[in-house]
Design an enzyme around this catalytic site. Structure first.
Site, PDB file in Angstrom:
ATOM      1  N   CYS A   1      39.285  33.715  41.030  1.00  0.00           N
ATOM      2  CA  CYS A   1      38.932  34.099  39.580  1.00  0.00           C
ATOM      3  C   CYS A   1      39.201  32.813  38.903  1.00  0.00           C
ATOM      4  O   CYS A   1      39.315  31.493  39.470  1.00  0.00           O
ATOM      5  CB  CYS A   1      39.510  35.363  39.206  1.00  0.00           C
ATOM      6  SG  CYS A   1      41.210  35.134  38.755  1.00  0.00           S
TER       7      CYS A   1
ATOM      8  N   ASN B   1      43.573  33.016  37.986  1.00  0.00           N
ATOM      9  CA  ASN B   1      44.499  33.594  39.006  1.00  0.00           C
ATOM     10  C   ASN B   1      45.702  34.342  38.473  1.00  0.00           C
ATOM     11  O   ASN B   1      46.800  34.222  39.039  1.00  0.00           O
ATOM     12  CB  ASN B   1      45.039  32.226  40.045  1.00  0.00           C
ATOM     13  CG  ASN B   1      45.431  32.834  41.416  1.00  0.00           C
ATOM     14  OD1 ASN B   1      46.363  32.250  41.858  1.00  0.00           O
ATOM     15  ND2 ASN B   1      44.790  33.926  42.076  1.00  0.00           N
TER      16      ASN B   1
ATOM     17  N   CYS C   1      44.688  37.388  36.812  1.00  0.00           N
ATOM     18  CA  CYS C   1      44.291  38.920  36.509  1.00  0.00           C
ATOM     19  C   CYS C   1      43.696  39.577  37.688  1.00  0.00           C
ATOM     20  O   CYS C   1      44.297  40.509  38.486  1.00  0.00           O
ATOM     21  CB  CYS C   1      43.479  39.005  35.222  1.00  0.00           C
ATOM     22  SG  CYS C   1      44.099  38.547  33.671  1.00  0.00           S
TER      23      CYS C   1
ATOM     24  N   SER D   1      42.021  38.059  40.573  1.00  0.00           N
ATOM     25  CA  SER D   1      42.158  37.911  42.164  1.00  0.00           C
ATOM     26  C   SER D   1      43.543  38.274  42.409  1.00  0.00           C
ATOM     27  O   SER D   1      43.654  38.478  43.901  1.00  0.00           O
ATOM     28  CB  SER D   1      41.773  36.377  42.375  1.00  0.00           C
ATOM     29  OG  SER D   1      42.340  35.377  41.648  1.00  0.00           O
TER      30      SER D   1
ATOM     31  N   ASP E   1      36.221  40.162  32.949  1.00  0.00           N
ATOM     32  CA  ASP E   1      37.571  39.471  32.976  1.00  0.00           C
ATOM     33  C   ASP E   1      38.362  40.445  32.103  1.00  0.00           C
ATOM     34  O   ASP E   1      38.140  40.180  30.645  1.00  0.00           O
ATOM     35  CB  ASP E   1      37.446  38.008  32.473  1.00  0.00           C
ATOM     36  CG  ASP E   1      38.683  37.218  32.695  1.00  0.00           C
ATOM     37  OD1 ASP E   1      39.705  37.980  33.008  1.00  0.00           O
ATOM     38  OD2 ASP E   1      38.524  35.923  32.741  1.00  0.00           O
TER      39      ASP E   1
END
Ligand code: 4NP
Length: 167
Positions: free
Chosen positions: A10, A13, A15, A17, A134
């Site tokens: 993501c 790194n 939230c 992934s 996100d």
């Protein structure tokens, strides 16, 4: 294919992934595949290198009793292409950046080798959603957890058939 290596990517790194990494690892353990399938995650950005998952991600994982022990953010590098079989990008911007970083790192002769790059939502085409939203911006970690949980089930099926096909 004896071992399968999966990398979730993501932006930060912290939230999405790492949530996918922890959830997928837990499903692999339940399936008895944790010795055969390796999982990692990375971010295209460098702001959070060395940081643990975001508290919103940690809360979701705590609620489900899923471990994130020892997980720390790292940045994606083009050479990850050689180390993984699947690079699963949480959104289409991450996918574009990953492809560019791989292109920049891979010599002409090696083009086309390495990992299969895909988006996470391509695992769940029936949802009609292109990007995992996100939660760093939306704050909606519950919804991301739902998508991650379902997508990881689908990825597990895919990995199982890849492993069967290789025997
Ligand atoms: P992630 O979310 O890509 O799911 O980890 C983000 C985390 C941090 C930032 C952006 C997105 N940031 O700009 O710091």
């Amino acid at each position: 294919m004896s071992n399968v290596r999966v990398l979730f990517v993501c932006l930060g790194n912290i939230c999405r992934s790492p949530m996918a990494e922890a959830v997928f690892r837990s499903k692999l353990q339940q399936a008895g595949l944790d010795g055969i399938v390796e999982v990692d995650s990375a971010g295209t950005g460098d702001w959070h290198i060395g940081h643990p998952p975001h508290e919103g991600t940690r809360k979701q994982l705590d609620l489900k009793g899923i471990s994130y022990a020892g997980m720390k953010a790292r940045q994606f590098i083009g050479q990850d292409n050689d180390q993984f079989d699947y690079i699963v990008c949480m959104d289409t911007k991450n996918e574009k950046d990953v492809r560019e970083l791989i292109d920049g790192a891979v010599s002409g002769a090696d083009k086309g080798r390495g990992a299969e790059v895909l988006t996470f939502m391509s695992l769940l085409p029936e949802k009609g959603i292109v990007d995992v939203p996100d939660p760093y911006y939306t704050g909606n970690f519950d919804y991301v957890y739902e998508l991650v949980d379902e997508g990881c089930d689908r990825l597990l099926e895919q990995v199982r058939s890849a492993l069967k096909g290789s025997n």
